[in-house]
Design a protein around this motif. Structure first.
Motif, PDB file in Angstrom:
ATOM      1  N   ILE A 123       0.835  -1.196   0.000  1.00  0.00           N
ATOM      2  CA  ILE A 123       0.000   0.000   0.000  1.00  0.00           C
ATOM      3  C   ILE A 123       0.872   1.249   0.000  1.00  0.00           C
ATOM      4  O   ILE A 123       0.673   2.170  -0.807  1.00  0.00           O
ATOM      5  N   GLU A 124       1.852   1.286   0.901  1.00  0.00           N
ATOM      6  CA  GLU A 124       2.723   2.452   0.990  1.00  0.00           C
ATOM      7  C   GLU A 124       3.607   2.572  -0.255  1.00  0.00           C
ATOM      8  O   GLU A 124       3.852   3.676  -0.743  1.00  0.00           O
ATOM      9  N   LYS A 125       4.064   1.454  -0.782  1.00  0.00           N
ATOM     10  CA  LYS A 125       4.865   1.471  -2.008  1.00  0.00           C
ATOM     11  C   LYS A 125       4.036   2.008  -3.172  1.00  0.00           C
ATOM     12  O   LYS A 125       4.523   2.816  -3.975  1.00  0.00           O
ATOM     13  N   CYS A 126       2.794   1.579  -3.246  1.00  0.00           N
ATOM     14  CA  CYS A 126       1.890   2.050  -4.293  1.00  0.00           C
ATOM     15  C   CYS A 126       1.677   3.556  -4.179  1.00  0.00           C
ATOM     16  O   CYS A 126       1.693   4.277  -5.180  1.00  0.00           O
ATOM     17  N   CYS A 127       1.497   4.030  -2.952  1.00  0.00           N
ATOM     18  CA  CYS A 127       1.312   5.467  -2.728  1.00  0.00           C
ATOM     19  C   CYS A 127       2.557   6.256  -3.139  1.00  0.00           C
ATOM     20  O   CYS A 127       2.458   7.332  -3.750  1.00  0.00           O
ATOM     21  N   ILE A 128       3.725   5.727  -2.806  1.00  0.00           N
ATOM     22  CA  ILE A 128       4.984   6.386  -3.160  1.00  0.00           C
ATOM     23  C   ILE A 128       5.148   6.447  -4.678  1.00  0.00           C
ATOM     24  O   ILE A 128       5.575   7.469  -5.238  1.00  0.00           O
ATOM     25  N   LEU A 129       4.803   5.361  -5.369  1.00  0.00           N
ATOM     26  CA  LEU A 129       4.886   5.339  -6.831  1.00  0.00           C
ATOM     27  C   LEU A 129       3.937   6.361  -7.455  1.00  0.00           C
ATOM     28  O   LEU A 129       4.274   7.017  -8.447  1.00  0.00           O
ATOM     29  N   LEU A 130       2.754   6.503  -6.864  1.00  0.00           N
ATOM     30  CA  LEU A 130       1.787   7.484  -7.360  1.00  0.00           C
ATOM     31  C   LEU A 130       2.273   8.906  -7.103  1.00  0.00           C
ATOM     32  O   LEU A 130       2.040   9.811  -7.919  1.00  0.00           O
ATOM     33  N   VAL A 131       2.955   9.109  -5.952  1.00  0.00           N
ATOM     34  CA  VAL A 131       3.550  10.419  -5.664  1.00  0.00           C
ATOM     35  C   VAL A 131       4.565  10.792  -6.732  1.00  0.00           C
ATOM     36  O   VAL A 131       4.580  11.919  -7.244  1.00  0.00           O
ATOM     37  N   GLU A 132       5.414   9.827  -7.087  1.00  0.00           N
ATOM     38  CA  GLU A 132       6.446  10.070  -8.099  1.00  0.00           C
ATOM     39  C   GLU A 132       5.844  10.318  -9.481  1.00  0.00           C
ATOM     40  O   GLU A 132       6.388  11.089 -10.277  1.00  0.00           O
ATOM     41  N   LYS A 133       4.716   9.684  -9.746  1.00  0.00           N
ATOM     42  CA  LYS A 133       4.114   9.786 -11.073  1.00  0.00           C
ATOM     43  C   LYS A 133       3.235  11.021 -11.232  1.00  0.00           C
ATOM     44  O   LYS A 133       3.244  11.668 -12.277  1.00  0.00           O
ATOM     45  N   TYR A 134       2.472  11.358 -10.176  1.00  0.00           N
ATOM     46  CA  TYR A 134       1.504  12.444 -10.295  1.00  0.00           C
ATOM     47  C   TYR A 134       1.815  13.649  -9.409  1.00  0.00           C
ATOM     48  O   TYR A 134       1.065  14.619  -9.388  1.00  0.00           O
ATOM     49  N   ASN A 135       2.891  13.572  -8.634  1.00  0.00           N
ATOM     50  CA  ASN A 135       3.393  14.714  -7.875  1.00  0.00           C
ATOM     51  C   ASN A 135       2.395  15.264  -6.851  1.00  0.00           C
ATOM     52  O   ASN A 135       2.278  16.468  -6.671  1.00  0.00           O
ATOM     53  N   LYS A 136       1.668  14.369  -6.197  1.00  0.00           N
ATOM     54  CA  LYS A 136       0.856  14.760  -5.052  1.00  0.00           C
ATOM     55  C   LYS A 136       1.497  14.175  -3.799  1.00  0.00           C
ATOM     56  O   LYS A 136       2.406  13.358  -3.897  1.00  0.00           O
ATOM     57  N   SER A 137       1.008  14.574  -2.632  1.00  0.00           N
ATOM     58  CA  SER A 137       1.647  14.150  -1.387  1.00  0.00           C
ATOM     59  C   SER A 137       1.342  12.680  -1.066  1.00  0.00           C
ATOM     60  O   SER A 137       0.329  12.125  -1.515  1.00  0.00           O
ATOM     61  N   PHE A 138       2.227  12.086  -0.259  1.00  0.00           N
ATOM     62  CA  PHE A 138       2.028  10.713   0.192  1.00  0.00           C
ATOM     63  C   PHE A 138       0.733  10.594   0.990  1.00  0.00           C
ATOM     64  O   PHE A 138      -0.043   9.652   0.813  1.00  0.00           O
ATOM     65  N   SER A 139       0.488  11.568   1.871  1.00  0.00           N
ATOM     66  CA  SER A 139      -0.713  11.544   2.704  1.00  0.00           C
ATOM     67  C   SER A 139      -1.985  11.576   1.864  1.00  0.00           C
ATOM     68  O   SER A 139      -2.987  10.961   2.211  1.00  0.00           O
ATOM     69  N   TYR A 140      -1.946  12.297   0.746  1.00  0.00           N
ATOM     70  CA  TYR A 140      -3.108  12.406  -0.144  1.00  0.00           C
ATOM     71  C   TYR A 140      -3.556  11.027  -0.611  1.00  0.00           C
ATOM     72  O   TYR A 140      -4.742  10.672  -0.536  1.00  0.00           O
ATOM     73  N   TYR A 141      -2.619  10.221  -1.072  1.00  0.00           N
ATOM     74  CA  TYR A 141      -2.962   8.890  -1.577  1.00  0.00           C
ATOM     75  C   TYR A 141      -3.261   7.907  -0.449  1.00  0.00           C
ATOM     76  O   TYR A 141      -4.154   7.068  -0.562  1.00  0.00           O
ATOM     77  N   ARG A 142      -2.508   8.032   0.668  1.00  0.00           N
ATOM     78  CA  ARG A 142      -2.719   7.094   1.776  1.00  0.00           C
ATOM     79  C   ARG A 142      -4.082   7.315   2.422  1.00  0.00           C
ATOM     80  O   ARG A 142      -4.768   6.349   2.770  1.00  0.00           O
TER      81      ARG A 142
END
Length: 203
Positions: A123-142
């Motif tokens: 879950i956290e890895k997925c959120c980090i990958l989304l942060v890198e791809k879409y440039n939003k915060s980790f907390s946003y996706y988590r």
């Protein structure tokens, strides 16, 4: 083991569970499959998502994560259905304390694993990958994962007339868990820093 122990404590507290675990507990209650096993299966779905999102995949890393997820779910089952099976929390106040402590332990274990890169949770890895791809915060996706989990848990409970696992503990976890993960993921813990300074002064 640290994260699994924390999760087990939050479930034993019986004041509701975290957003993600409310979904797992609801699915477990519906299917009669142990919570740890459901946790492993859902995490595997996030791992599959990571596999498709990540560009530079390392197959050995993914294989290691699969093995780790199986062990993670097994440890949750070990704590919940064996080691803590007969443990009963006597009062509501104590239940809240146990839940908060369990949430902090679970968040700390997850965050430190991410910090050191020893074990990545899907879950956290997925959120980090989304942060890198879409440039939003980790907390946003988590937090997004938390909201989706709550909706799924409520849907299962209402449709199949099961107990509702979204309670005061869920609200506490929603506020506390991602905060603890985010802090321990990015920074050395205060305790580690103090020990480092103390040892440095002695040397």
């Amino acid at each position: 083991m640290v994260a699994a122990f924390g999760i087990s404590l939050t479930i034993k507290a019986a004041v509701g569970v975290s957003s993600f675990n409310s979904m797992n507990v609801a699915i477990s209650e519906l299917t009669k499959i142990e919570v740890g096993t459901i946790t492993t299966l859902v995490n595997l779905l996030f791992l599959i998502a990571c596999f498709f999102i990540e560009k530079n995949k390392k197959i050995p890393e993914y294989l290691f994560m699969i093995v780790s997820l199986v062990c993670f779910g097994s440890v949750i089952n070990l704590f919940l259905y064996h080691l803590l099976f007969k443990v009963q929390v006597g009062s509501y106040f104590l239940s809240i304390i146990v839940f908060i402590v369990g949430t902090i332990i679970a968040g700390y274990g997850t965050g430190r694993s991410l910090y050191y890169g020893i074990l990545k949770f899907p879950i956290e890895k997925c959120c980090i990958l989304l942060v890198e791809k879409y440039n939003k915060s980790f907390s946003y996706y988590r937090y997004g994962v938390d909201i989706l989990s709550i909706l799924i848990s409520l849907s299962i409970s209402l449709v199949f007339k099961l107990p509702i696992y979204i309670r005061e503990g869920t609200i506490l976890s929603f506020i506390l868990l991602t905060f603890v993960i985010n802090k321990t993921k990015n920074n050395e813990s205060i305790i580690v820093k103090k020990l480092w300074v103390t040892n440095g002064e002695k040397m």
